[in-house]
Scaffold this active site. Structure first.
Site, PDB file in Angstrom:
ATOM      1  N   GLY A  49     -10.447 -10.856  -2.546  1.00 39.97           N
ATOM      2  CA  GLY A  49     -10.099  -9.483  -2.858  1.00 39.97           C
ATOM      3  C   GLY A  49      -8.603  -9.229  -2.796  1.00 39.97           C
ATOM      4  O   GLY A  49      -7.795 -10.152  -2.975  1.00 39.97           O
ATOM      5  N   GLY A  53      -6.541  -8.719  -0.307  1.00 41.94           N
ATOM      6  CA  GLY A  53      -5.795  -9.516   0.666  1.00 41.94           C
ATOM      7  C   GLY A  53      -5.599 -10.942   0.195  1.00 41.94           C
ATOM      8  O   GLY A  53      -4.474 -11.476   0.221  1.00 41.94           O
ATOM      9  N   THR A  54      -6.677 -11.553  -0.261  1.00 42.72           N
ATOM     10  CA  THR A  54      -6.614 -12.944  -0.738  1.00 42.72           C
ATOM     11  C   THR A  54      -5.629 -13.062  -1.905  1.00 42.72           C
ATOM     12  O   THR A  54      -4.871 -14.041  -2.002  1.00 42.72           O
ATOM     13  CB  THR A  54      -8.009 -13.394  -1.210  1.00 42.72           C
ATOM     14  OG1 THR A  54      -8.933 -13.152  -0.153  1.00 42.72           O
ATOM     15  CG2 THR A  54      -8.029 -14.848  -1.589  1.00 42.72           C
ATOM     16  N   ILE A  57     -17.311  -6.621  -3.437  1.00 43.59           N
ATOM     17  CA  ILE A  57     -18.400  -5.696  -3.776  1.00 43.59           C
ATOM     18  C   ILE A  57     -17.858  -4.265  -3.837  1.00 43.59           C
ATOM     19  O   ILE A  57     -18.454  -3.408  -4.452  1.00 43.59           O
ATOM     20  CB  ILE A  57     -19.577  -5.765  -2.775  1.00 43.59           C
ATOM     21  CG1 ILE A  57     -19.114  -5.486  -1.350  1.00 43.59           C
ATOM     22  CG2 ILE A  57     -20.299  -7.102  -2.872  1.00 43.59           C
ATOM     23  CD1 ILE A  57     -20.263  -5.178  -0.395  1.00 43.59           C
ATOM     24  N   ASP A  58     -16.718  -4.020  -3.184  1.00 42.27           N
ATOM     25  CA  ASP A  58     -16.157  -2.658  -3.148  1.00 42.27           C
ATOM     26  C   ASP A  58     -15.648  -2.190  -4.511  1.00 42.27           C
ATOM     27  O   ASP A  58     -15.437  -1.009  -4.717  1.00 42.27           O
ATOM     28  CB  ASP A  58     -14.997  -2.580  -2.143  1.00 42.27           C
ATOM     29  CG  ASP A  58     -15.465  -2.727  -0.708  1.00 42.27           C
ATOM     30  OD1 ASP A  58     -16.677  -2.866  -0.495  1.00 42.27           O
ATOM     31  OD2 ASP A  58     -14.606  -2.725   0.198  1.00 42.27           O
ATOM     32  N   GLY A 106     -17.999  -0.094   1.634  1.00 44.89           N
ATOM     33  CA  GLY A 106     -16.991   0.496   0.765  1.00 44.89           C
ATOM     34  C   GLY A 106     -15.880   0.974   1.673  1.00 44.89           C
ATOM     35  O   GLY A 106     -15.913   2.088   2.184  1.00 44.89           O
ATOM     36  N   ARG A 107     -14.930   0.049   1.923  1.00 45.89           N
ATOM     37  CA  ARG A 107     -13.905   0.300   2.939  1.00 45.89           C
ATOM     38  C   ARG A 107     -13.058   1.515   2.592  1.00 45.89           C
ATOM     39  O   ARG A 107     -12.946   2.442   3.369  1.00 45.89           O
ATOM     40  CB  ARG A 107     -13.034  -0.942   3.073  1.00 45.89           C
ATOM     41  CG  ARG A 107     -12.069  -0.877   4.193  1.00 45.89           C
ATOM     42  CD  ARG A 107     -11.332  -2.172   4.342  1.00 45.89           C
ATOM     43  NE  ARG A 107     -12.071  -3.135   5.123  1.00 45.89           N
ATOM     44  CZ  ARG A 107     -12.149  -4.423   4.828  1.00 45.89           C
ATOM     45  NH1 ARG A 107     -11.580  -4.879   3.745  1.00 45.89           N
ATOM     46  NH2 ARG A 107     -12.811  -5.231   5.590  1.00 45.89           N
ATOM     47  N   GLU A 139     -18.971   3.776   3.909  1.00 50.49           N
ATOM     48  CA  GLU A 139     -18.455   3.482   5.256  1.00 50.49           C
ATOM     49  C   GLU A 139     -17.071   4.082   5.522  1.00 50.49           C
ATOM     50  O   GLU A 139     -16.736   4.429   6.640  1.00 50.49           O
ATOM     51  CB  GLU A 139     -18.441   1.963   5.514  1.00 50.49           C
ATOM     52  CG  GLU A 139     -17.203   1.244   5.048  1.00 50.49           C
ATOM     53  CD  GLU A 139     -17.205  -0.254   5.321  1.00 50.49           C
ATOM     54  OE1 GLU A 139     -17.392  -1.017   4.369  1.00 50.49           O
ATOM     55  OE2 GLU A 139     -16.980  -0.639   6.468  1.00 50.49           O
ATOM     56  N   ARG A 187     -24.643  -7.592   0.257  1.00 48.22           N
ATOM     57  CA  ARG A 187     -23.721  -8.588  -0.291  1.00 48.22           C
ATOM     58  C   ARG A 187     -24.154 -10.030  -0.013  1.00 48.22           C
ATOM     59  O   ARG A 187     -23.690 -10.963  -0.674  1.00 48.22           O
ATOM     60  CB  ARG A 187     -22.296  -8.360   0.218  1.00 48.22           C
ATOM     61  CG  ARG A 187     -22.118  -8.652   1.685  1.00 48.22           C
ATOM     62  CD  ARG A 187     -20.670  -8.472   2.122  1.00 48.22           C
ATOM     63  NE  ARG A 187     -20.408  -9.200   3.337  1.00 48.22           N
ATOM     64  CZ  ARG A 187     -19.346  -9.065   4.099  1.00 48.22           C
ATOM     65  NH1 ARG A 187     -18.401  -8.206   3.756  1.00 48.22           N
ATOM     66  NH2 ARG A 187     -19.182  -9.778   5.174  1.00 48.22           N
TER      67      ARG A 187
HETATM   68  N1  ADP Z   1      -0.597  -8.885   2.334  1.00 48.25           N
HETATM   69  C1  ADP Z   1      -1.060 -10.115   2.501  1.00 48.25           C
HETATM   70  N2  ADP Z   1      -0.276 -11.181   2.217  1.00 48.25           N
HETATM   71  C2  ADP Z   1      -0.747 -12.416   2.342  1.00 48.25           C
HETATM   72  N3  ADP Z   1      -2.007 -12.714   2.731  1.00 48.25           N
HETATM   73  C3  ADP Z   1      -2.835 -11.726   3.022  1.00 48.25           C
HETATM   74  C4  ADP Z   1      -2.423 -10.364   2.926  1.00 48.25           C
HETATM   75  N4  ADP Z   1      -3.451  -9.589   3.279  1.00 48.25           N
HETATM   76  C5  ADP Z   1      -4.475 -10.430   3.599  1.00 48.25           C
HETATM   77  N5  ADP Z   1      -4.104 -11.702   3.445  1.00 48.25           N
HETATM   78  C6  ADP Z   1      -4.942 -12.884   3.695  1.00 48.25           C
HETATM   79  O1  ADP Z   1      -5.958 -12.931   2.675  1.00 48.25           O
HETATM   80  C7  ADP Z   1      -7.192 -13.320   3.234  1.00 48.25           C
HETATM   81  C8  ADP Z   1      -8.287 -12.372   2.902  1.00 48.25           C
HETATM   82  O2  ADP Z   1      -7.906 -11.018   3.157  1.00 48.25           O
HETATM   83  P1  ADP Z   1      -8.999  -9.899   3.477  1.00 48.25           P
HETATM   84  O3  ADP Z   1      -8.331  -8.599   3.440  1.00 48.25           O
HETATM   85  O4  ADP Z   1      -9.731 -10.260   4.717  1.00 48.25           O
HETATM   86  O5  ADP Z   1     -10.076 -10.055   2.336  1.00 48.25           O
HETATM   87  P2  ADP Z   1     -10.024  -9.719   0.776  1.00 48.25           P
HETATM   88  O6  ADP Z   1      -9.283 -10.786   0.097  1.00 48.25           O
HETATM   89  O7  ADP Z   1     -11.447  -9.667   0.400  1.00 48.25           O
HETATM   90  O8  ADP Z   1      -9.337  -8.384   0.654  1.00 48.25           O
HETATM   91  C9  ADP Z   1      -6.981 -13.479   4.723  1.00 48.25           C
HETATM   92  O9  ADP Z   1      -6.916 -14.856   4.991  1.00 48.25           O
HETATM   93  C10 ADP Z   1      -5.690 -12.757   4.996  1.00 48.25           C
HETATM   94  O10 ADP Z   1      -4.962 -13.329   6.041  1.00 48.25           O
HETATM   95  O1  FBP Z   2     -17.624  -7.423   8.392  1.00 47.61           O
HETATM   96  P1  FBP Z   2     -16.698  -8.053   7.411  1.00 47.61           P
HETATM   97  O2  FBP Z   2     -17.101  -9.405   6.985  1.00 47.61           O
HETATM   98  O3  FBP Z   2     -15.276  -8.007   7.846  1.00 47.61           O
HETATM   99  O4  FBP Z   2     -16.799  -7.217   6.069  1.00 47.61           O
HETATM  100  C1  FBP Z   2     -16.842  -5.831   5.958  1.00 47.61           C
HETATM  101  C2  FBP Z   2     -16.128  -5.396   4.712  1.00 47.61           C
HETATM  102  O5  FBP Z   2     -16.462  -6.181   3.615  1.00 47.61           O
HETATM  103  C3  FBP Z   2     -16.502  -5.411   2.429  1.00 47.61           C
HETATM  104  O6  FBP Z   2     -17.795  -5.392   1.928  1.00 47.61           O
HETATM  105  C4  FBP Z   2     -15.629  -6.008   1.358  1.00 47.61           C
HETATM  106  O7  FBP Z   2     -14.362  -6.268   1.858  1.00 47.61           O
HETATM  107  P2  FBP Z   2     -13.453  -7.400   1.205  1.00 47.61           P
HETATM  108  O8  FBP Z   2     -13.349  -7.068  -0.249  1.00 47.61           O
HETATM  109  O9  FBP Z   2     -12.162  -7.299   1.940  1.00 47.61           O
HETATM  110  O10 FBP Z   2     -14.160  -8.694   1.418  1.00 47.61           O
HETATM  111  C5  FBP Z   2     -16.079  -3.995   2.881  1.00 47.61           C
HETATM  112  O11 FBP Z   2     -16.758  -3.008   2.191  1.00 47.61           O
HETATM  113  C6  FBP Z   2     -16.437  -4.011   4.323  1.00 47.61           C
HETATM  114  O12 FBP Z   2     -15.666  -3.115   5.064  1.00 47.61           O
HETATM  115 MG    MG Z   3      -9.757  -6.474   1.174  1.00 47.52          MG
END
Ligand code: ADP
Ligand code: FBP
Ligand code: MG
Length: 536
Positions: free
Chosen positions: A277, A279-280, A307-308, A352-353, A407, A462
């Site tokens: 997502g 962050g990744t 999924i969000d 849905g964060r 959520e 999910r």
């Molecule tokens: N701003 C950022 N810069 C670099 N890496 C990040 C950043 N935010 C999150 N990450 C890394 O990306 C990965 C996934 O982020 P996360 O927010 O948990 O999930 P998602 O990718 O689903 O949003 C984690 O390993 C996290 O450390």
């Molecule tokens: O309990 P976890 O694994 O941290 O995931 C909860 C979060 O995952 C989600 O389904 C999706 O989040 P990401 O897109 O960051 O993976 C959010 O809606 C929810 O807050």
């Molecule tokens: Mg995220």
């Protein structure tokens, strides 16, 4: 991860702005007043704009000087520049392409090492031209007040915005036998991860790549010595889409970017496919930049997973449809419970964060929801226009009620946890439990019996296999990820855009989380379906 500099903020400016500030704050620079009539039109528009919630596009256009007669072409030039795809020739100017090894006439397994040169067929027209474009916005809004209007200027001038079409190119920048491709999945789970992994592997093999590995448990797998990379092939991935989850595992939190890139160098990885997502993707973009800094000829390609559905500019992300479908089961159970009880109230909390897409779509799809609460639309629980007063009305008139709450909704109503997860995401207080408790308390206080049932399906929506429509989306995204990497692009991601597929530079899709526009037709449709009033 290093400084979370572009960590996204989910706050929406929902408060009306003072009239005198509205034009400028909404990104509208000095405006030329042509006549008295025109002045009043501008005043009216600015008032209207000030009164509607600030949509995401308005934030984008801050700083444009609309008094400049040339603003539109400047905007388009700037847009083209922003959406230009980073390419390895930006760094390696003399990198020479070779004819693509992705030939649709060579569907049989390729065993030869292309010793006699690479196969090409000038008559084959199955490739995408680098100049092909997809139209990003397809509605010409005539007014700022049109539902969901995403206007650039106060006159809602039509400005074509083109993005790059995804797909296989006739020329490629990597020799398949020199490629070591790595795939990782990061963040929370999402239906379809295995489908995407499968199609990346299959497509890489069609190009002729033999060295394909999976990095276990997201970014963590690069630096945790206990974790070893997983060799991948068509044989390994053949049936993985039949189950949910991720063959490779997921995680939150990560090593630093330089540790990751050190590890990539050591392992000789020159194609990295990152499924995750916001962050990744921020991480993927940082890895791409670090590789450039070190002059490594590497393609880093993202595939948006959540999924969000909170990624900008695309119709939807994979897994979203399946999550909505799964959410139906919880809603239906809540409906049955509420409907069968005396004064039954069913409350369902869905993930849905910071975006209410799952709750909105699940409510719409089920047709069983009386109230849908999402983070983008503020609400009061108490008071004459509050949610609880409406529940009382529903009990009096219908005898039962079903509520769906996202959520991230109503976080202002509950105590902050001040906690973050390993990735730095805020851990929310439980709005579902809060609403359940407040509902019970309220009905007790007013002396009306109510049978409140709370359902939180959490991970069930999910942790499941992708449905057919997500399966197809995953197939196309997985294949296009590989085409993008072979075409020499890096720091890009893929999305479905008005039913076509496009590549985007990563920063453009993650600058903030996509949110439900309370002025959109979809939200209005949801309100029409539930029949709920405003709770403010
Ligand atoms: N701003 C950022 N810069 C670099 N890496 C990040 C950043 N935010 C999150 N990450 C890394 O990306 C990965 C996934 O982020 P996360 O927010 O948990 O999930 P998602 O990718 O689903 O949003 C984690 O390993 C996290 O450390
Ligand atoms: O309990 P976890 O694994 O941290 O995931 C909860 C979060 O995952 C989600 O389904 C999706 O989040 P990401 O897109 O960051 O993976 C959010 O809606 C929810 O807050
Ligand atoms: Mg995220």
């Amino acid at each position: 991860m290093e400084a979370i500099s572009n960590k996204i903020s989910s706050s929406l400016a929902l408060t009306p702005l003072p009239l005198e500030n509205s034009l400028r704050r909404n990104g509208f620079g000095p405006v030329i007043v042509r006549s008295r009539n025109h002045a009043s039109r501008i005043r009216k528009r600015s008032r209207v704009f000030a009164e509607i919630p600030q949509n995401q596009s308005a934030r984008r256009h801050a700083g444009i000087d609309f008094s400049d007669p040339d603003w539109k072409s400047k905007y388009q030039r700037d847009f083209e520049e922003r959406f230009k795809l980073p390419h390895i020739t930006d760094i390696f100017e003399d990198a020479k392409p070779i004819p693509s090894t992705f030939c649709l006439r060579m569907r049989t397994p390729v065993n030869e090492q292309f010793i006699d040169g690479y196969p090409s067929d000038e008559k084959w027209h199955g490739y995408i031209n680098n100049n092909d474009r997809v139209l990003l916005k397809v509605i010409n809004y005539s007014s700022l007040t049109s539902a969901g209007a995403e206007c650039i200027d106060p006159d809602c001038t039509w400005v074509e915005q083109w993005v790059h079409r995804a797909g296989p190119r006739e020329e490629i920048y990597f020799k398949p036998e020199k490629v070591k491709a790595a795939i990782l999945t990061c963040g929370g789970l999402c239906p379809g991860l295995n489908d995407v992994i499968r199609h990346i592997v299959i497509t890489l093999e069609i190009y002729g790549v033999k060295n394909i590995v999976g990095i276990p448990f997201g970014y963590r797998g690069f630096c945790d010595k206990e974790l070893t990379e997983m060799p991948l092939s068509r044989k390994v991935v053949q049936n993985i889409h039949l189950s949910g989850g991720s063959l490779l595992g997921v995680s939150r939190g990560a090593p630093t970017v330089s540790e990751i890139v050190d590890s990539m160098e050591e392992r000789g990885i020159n194609m990295l496919f990152v499924l995750g997502g916001n962050g990744t993707h921020a991480g993927a973009n940082a890895i791409h930049n670090e590789c450039r800094k070190r002059r490594m000829k590497v393609a880093v390609v993202g595939v948006p997973k959540t999924i969000d559905n909170d990624i900008l500019l695309m119709d939807k992300t994979f897994g979203f449809d399946t999550a909505v479908e799964e959410a139906q089961r919880a809603i239906n159970s809540a409906y049955i419970e509420a409907h069968s009880a005396y004064h039954g109230i069913g409350i369902v909390k869905l993930m849905g964060r910071s975006s209410g897409f799952i709750a909105m779509h699940a409510s719409l799809a089920s047709g069983q929801i009386d109230v849908c609460l999402i983070p983008e639309v503020p609400f009061h629980l108490h008071g004459p226009h509050g949610f609880l007063r409406h529940l009382k009305y529903l009990i009096e008139t219908k005898g039962s009620a079903v509520v769906c709450v996202a959520e991230g909704a109503g976080q202002n109503l509950i105590e902050k946890t001040n906690a973050t997860d390993a990735s730095g995401n805020i851990v929310f207080g439980d709005i579902g439990v809060h609403i359940q408790q407040e509902t019970k308390k309220y009905f007790k206080e007013i002396g009306v019996p109510a049978d409140v049932k709370y359902i939180d399906p959490t991970y069930m929506i999910r942790a499941c296999r992708a449905n057919a429509s997500d399966g197809i989306l995953c197939t196309v995204l997985g294949q296009n990820a590989v085409h993008g990497a072979f075409a020499g692009f890096s720091g890009i991601t893929i999305g479905i855009c008005n039913t076509h597929y496009a590549y985007f530079p990563i920063p453009e899709v993650i600058s903030y989380p996509r949110a439900v526009d309370p002025n959109s037709r979809m939200w209005h449709r949801c309100l029409t379906s539930t029949g709920q009033p405003d709770f403010v």
